[in-house]
Design an enzyme around this catalytic site. Structure first.
Site, PDB file in Angstrom:
ATOM      1  N   ASP A 104       0.824  -1.206   0.000  1.00 19.78           N
ATOM      2  CA  ASP A 104       0.000   0.000   0.000  1.00 19.78           C
ATOM      3  C   ASP A 104       0.859   1.256   0.000  1.00 19.78           C
ATOM      4  OD1 ASP A 104      -2.379   1.403  -0.055  1.00 19.78           O
ATOM      5  OD2 ASP A 104      -3.228   0.382   1.677  1.00 19.78           O
TER       6      ASP A 104
ATOM      7  N   ASP B  71     -10.498   1.963  -3.375  1.00 19.23           N
ATOM      8  CA  ASP B  71     -11.007   1.718  -2.027  1.00 19.23           C
ATOM      9  C   ASP B  71     -12.530   1.745  -1.987  1.00 19.23           C
ATOM     10  OD1 ASP B  71      -8.530   1.351  -0.914  1.00 19.23           O
ATOM     11  OD2 ASP B  71      -8.385   3.348  -0.029  1.00 19.23           O
TER      12      ASP B  71
END
Length: 721
Positions: free
Chosen positions: A464, A533
C-alpha cells in the site's frame, strides 16, 4: 515450377540512401526519416501498414517558411529546445554556464536487433549526447520508445541539468480535428472516462504527487471524432512510469498534433555529472483501426505478453480481513475469519493493517514492522500455518514507504523522510513518506521485507501507499533536490525487483489507497492491482470501465463487501455485488461473522461459478458491450482464446419505466458456429448472437439487478484469426 515463399519483412528496416526507417507491428506501420545534413529525425507516417518502397517515397510535411514559424514544429521525432523550434520540447537542458539551446547532430542510425532501432545524436559543440530507442515487440501492435542521455564531457565542463527529459514525442497524422480521451477522478472515484475535443495549444495530463495518482492515469487516446467502441482509427500513448509524470498533447494552428510523454513535471530537474547517464521510462503507443475496444484489447495483449510477470497464472479468490476487524486484529479473530473464508472457497487469506507493533489506529506504528506481541504473542507463523492447513495462501498488508512520527523508526531516523529542513513537514493520514531514492532506506526496506516473508511464510503482499508527496526534497544543497518525484518510484522498483528475485513464488498486489499507483512499470513488478477503495458494486461499474481502457481484467482486483456499503451506504443484493466483482479478480472483503447461513451458502455457490468462468474473464478478450451511465444497462463480454467459451455479465443499477431493452449484440464470435447457453440449454448461431443479439435474461424486479450468461461453442469449429 514452385514459387519460393516470401519471407515476412523484419519489424525494423533502414533504407540507407534516403535515411528512411520503417517499423512494422502486427497491424500498423511507423515511418521516419533521418536527415543527417540538418541534424534532424523527421516523422513520416504512423497508421495503417504500408510497404517500404512507399515509405521511402513519402514527402515530408513542414510549416510555411516564414520568420515566425518553426519549419519542423510537430514533425521532429524528438524536438529539442534550440534553433527555430517553438513547439513543446522533448529535451530541455541547462548547461553549467546557464545556457540552454541545443543544436543536434546525428551520429549514427543502427539496428541493434531486427526489432530494435537506435538513433544516436549529440549537441554540435556541447558535451551532451542522446540516443533514441525504438523497439517493436513480437506479436504486438505496441511500439516502445525510450531515450538515454550521456554527459560526454569532463569535470571542467560542469554538470548538466535535464529540465525536460521525455521518453518520446509521438507525432500524429494530419486530421481536420482531434478528440482526446483519458480517465480522471480522485480517491474512491478513479477511472471516470472522458473524451473531448483537443483545442489548439497544449493540453497537459499529469501528476505532481510523486505517484501516478487517482486523478489521472498516464495514458491518452486520440481519434478524429469518428471512432466508436469497435470501429475507427485510434492512437493511444502511455507511459510506464510510477512517479510524477506528464503527457502534453500539442495541437498547432497549422494542424500538427503530437504527444510528448515523460516522467516528472515542471521543476523536477535531473543532474548529469560528467560521465553520467540517464535512461528514461518507456513510452508505449499503438495505432488501431478497430476502435477504442480494439485499442484496449491490443494493450491487454501486450501487457500479458511482454509486461506481466505471470500472465497465464490464474489469480486466486482472496479474502481480506480489513472490513471485518479494521485495526482490532488478533490471532483468534483472524483464524476464525480464515476458517469461514476457506469454507466459502477462498484460496488466499490476507491479513490487513493492524498486525504490527503500536498499530492501534492510523496515528502510530508505521515503520516498526514486527508483529504486535499483544495481538500475536506467538508471531504470525501460527496464523500462516493455519491458513496453509486450510488450503489457502497467506497474504499480508504492508506499507513500506511510509512512517508515523510515533514510531521507533522515525525516532531513530527522522532524516529519512521527504522533507526540507526549514519547512514544516505536512502529515497526511498522520504519516510521512520515506525517501526511497536513498540507498540506505531501500536497503532497510529490503532487509525487513526479506525477514518478514521468510520467517512468516508469506505468499502474498498487499503493498500500500496512502498519501502523496509534500515538501519533497533530498538532503543538502542539490540543484536537482526535487528529483525524488521520479527517483523515489525507481527505488520502489529496485526493492520489488530484488524481493521477487529472491522469493520467486511471492505474489504482490499494487495498492495505493486504491488506484493511486497504476502503470505498466508497476504491473511489470506486481501481479494485480487494487482498483479502488470504493467497493460499492454500482460505483465500481464506472471505475472498472475506465480501468479496462488500458489494463486487463486479470490484474483488476474487485471485492464483494457488506451491504449497505461501508463507504456509500448503498444496499445492494449479493448477486449484483458478486457479478460486479466477477468482472475482474474476485475478492471478498465483508465481515463473514455477520453473514447469515443463507448468505454464506449463496456466496459459496457464486465463488464456484466464478472459478468456472475465471479462465475466460482473467485471460480472455474483453468486449465492452454497454458502457455504464449511458443507458439502463451495463454489459461486458469475455471470449476465451480458443473462441469456445463466452461469458456475459449484465447489470441494471436502477429501474425506470422504459421500453424493453433490445438484445445484446455479442462480438468476436464465429458466424457459422453454434453456441449453447449453459444454464438454459438454448442454442444460437454466432451470426444470430452478433447480428440480432443475445435475448436478455430475466432480471429480478427493482434496483441493482444483474445476470451472468455462460455460452459454449458446440460444433468444434476453430476460431478465425
Amino acid at each position: 515450377m514452385r514459387t519460393k515463399p516470401t519471407l515476412p519483412a523484419p519489424p525494423a528496416q533502414i533504407d540507407e540512401a534516403s535515411g528512411t526507417v520503417l517499423l512494422r507491428t502486427t497491424r500498423s506501420a511507423y515511418a521516419l526519416r533521418v536527415d543527417r545534413a540538418a541534424g534532424s529525425v523527421l516523422h513520416l507516417h504512423w497508421g495503417a501498414v504500408l510497404p517500404q518502397a512507399d515509405a521511402i517515397a513519402l514527402p515530408l510535411w513542414s510549416e510555411h517558411d516564414d520568420s515566425f514559424a518553426g519549419r519542423w514544429d510537430g514533425v521532429e521525432e524528438y524536438p529539442v529546445d534550440g534553433g527555430a523550434r517553438f513547439g513543446v520540447p522533448a529535451l530541455e537542458v541547462r548547461f553549467a554556464d546557464g545556457s540552454s539551446p541545443l543544436e543536434p547532430t546525428v551520429r549514427e542510425t543502427a539496428l541493434e536487433a531486427d526489432d530494435h532501432l537506435v538513433i544516436r545524436l549529440r549537441d554540435r559543440t556541447r558535451p551532451l549526447a542522446w540516443d533514441l530507442h525504438y523497439h517493436v515487440p513480437a506479436d504486438s501492435d505496441v511500439l516502445e520508445r525510450w531515450t538515454e542521455f550521456h554527459h560526454t564531457g569532463t569535470v571542467a565542463d560542469g554538470d548538466i541539468l535535464l529540465l525536460r527529459y521525455a521518453s518520446a514525442h509521438w507525432p500524429l497524422p494530419s486530421r481536420p480535428a482531434w478528440r482526446i480521451g483519458s480517465v480522471h477522478g480522485g480517491w474512491s472515484r478513479e477511472g471516470h472516462l472522458h473524451r473531448s475535443g483537443l483545442p489548439v495549444g497544449e493540453t497537459v495530463l499529469g501528476s505532481r504527487r510523486g505517484h501516478t495518482g487517482h486523478h489521472a492515469n498516464p495514458w491518452a487516446t486520440l481519434d478524429a471524432h469518428d471512432a466508436s467502441e469497435e470501429h475507427g482509427e485510434v492512437w493511444t500513448v502511455a507511459l510506464a512510469a510510477s512517479g510524477s509524470w506528464r503527457l502534453t498533447a500539442q495541437h498547432t494552428a497549422a494542424g500538427r498534433t503530437g504527444i510528448v510523454a515523460g516522467e516528472g513535471h515542471e521543476g523536477i530537474e535531473l543532474r548529469l555529472a560528467p560521465g553520467g547517464s540517464h535512461r528514461t521510462a518507456r513510452s508505449l503507443a499503438l495505432y488501431t483501426d478497430r476502435g477504442f475496444g480494439g485499442a484496449s484489447r491490443a494493450f491487454h495483449h501486450h501487457l500479458r505478453t511482454h509486461v506481466l510477470p505471470h500472465p497465464r497464472e490464474p489469480r486466486p479468490v482472496l479474502y481480506n480481513s480489513w472490513e471485518a476487524t479494521s485495526f482490532a486484529v488478533d490471532e483468534d479473530n483472524q483464524i476464525a475469519l480464515a476458517q469461514r473464508a476457506a469454507d466459502l472457497g477462498a484460496e488466499l487469506f490476507v491479513l490487513d493493517d493492524g498486525w504490527f507493533r503500536g498499530r492501534d489506529d492510523d496515528r502510530a506504528g508505521l515503520g516498526d514492522w514486527t508483529p504486535d506481541p499483544r495481538r500475536f504473542p506467538r508471531g504470525l507463523r501460527p496464523l500462516a500455518d493455519e491458513v496453509h492447513r486450510l488450503g489457502m495462501a497467506f497474504g499480508l498488508w504492508v506499507e513500506p514507504e511510509m512512517v508515523n512520527t510515533d514510531s521507533d523508526l522515525y525516532r531513530r531516523h527522522p532524516d529519512w523522510v521527504l522533507h526540507l529542513p526549514d519547512r514544516t513537514a505536512t502529515e497526511l493520514r498522520n504519516q510521512l513518506v520515506l525517501d526511497f531514492s536513498r540507498p540506505e532506506v531501500t536497503n532497510w526496506a529490503l532487509t525487513w521485507l526479506r525477514e518478514l516473508v521468510a520467517h512468516h511464510s508469506v505468499d502474498f503482499l498487499k503493498w500500500d501507499f496512502n498519501r502523496s508527496f509534500s515538501e519533497a526534497g533530498v538532503p543538502g544543497p542539490a540543484p536537482d533536490a526535487r528529483r525524488v518525484h521520479v527517483a523515489h518510484a525507481r527505488g520502489v522498483h529496485h526493492v520489488l525487483d530484488h524481493l521477487r528475485a529472491e522469493f520467486p513464488r511471492l505474489r504482490v498486489e499494487a495498492c495505493a489507497g486504491g488506484g493511486g499507483r497504476l502503470d505498466p512499470a508497476t504491473l511489470a513488478r506486481t501481479d494485480q492491482a487494487w482498483t479502488s477503495d470504493n467497493t460499492d458494486a454500482v460505483d465500481r461499474l464506472t471505475i472498472q470501465h475506465g480501468f479496462s481502457q488500458m489494463y486487463p481484467a486479470g490484474v483488476m482486483s474487485a471485492w464483494v463487501t457488506d451491504s449497505p456499503n461501508p463507504l456509500t451506504g448503498r444496499a445492494v443484493p449479493m448477486p449484483f455485488r458478486f457479478h460486479s466483482a466477477m468482472a475482474g479478480v474476485l475478492g471478498i472483503g465483508g465481515d463473514l461473522t455477520r453473514w447469515t447461513e443463507a448468505e454464506l451458502a449463496e456466496a459459496g455457490r457464486l465463488v464456484e461459478v466464478y472459478k468456472d468462468i475465471r479462465p475466460v474473464v482473467q485471460h480472455g478478450e474483453q468486449f465492452r458491450l454497454l458502457a455504464p451511465r449511458e443507458g439502463p444497462l451495463t454489459a461486458v463480454q469475455y471470449l476465451d482464446a480458443s473462441g469456445e467459451r463466452v461469458v456475459v455479465l449484465i447489470w441494471r443499477p436502477g429501474t425506470a419505466f422504459a421500453p424493453p431493452h433490445p438484445p445484446l449484440r455479442l462480438r468476436g464470435l464465429e458466424r457459422e458456429s453454434r453456441y449453447r447457453d449453459e444454464e438454459t440449454g438454448r442454442e444460437w448461431s454466432g451470426a444470430t448472437l452478433t447480428g440480432f443479439g443475445l435475448p436478455l435474461p430475466d432480471l429480478s424486479p427493482g434496483d441493482c439487478a444483474s445476470a451472468l450468461v455462460r455460452l459454449r461453442r458446440v460444433d468444434g469449429r476453430e476460431r478465425s484469426a
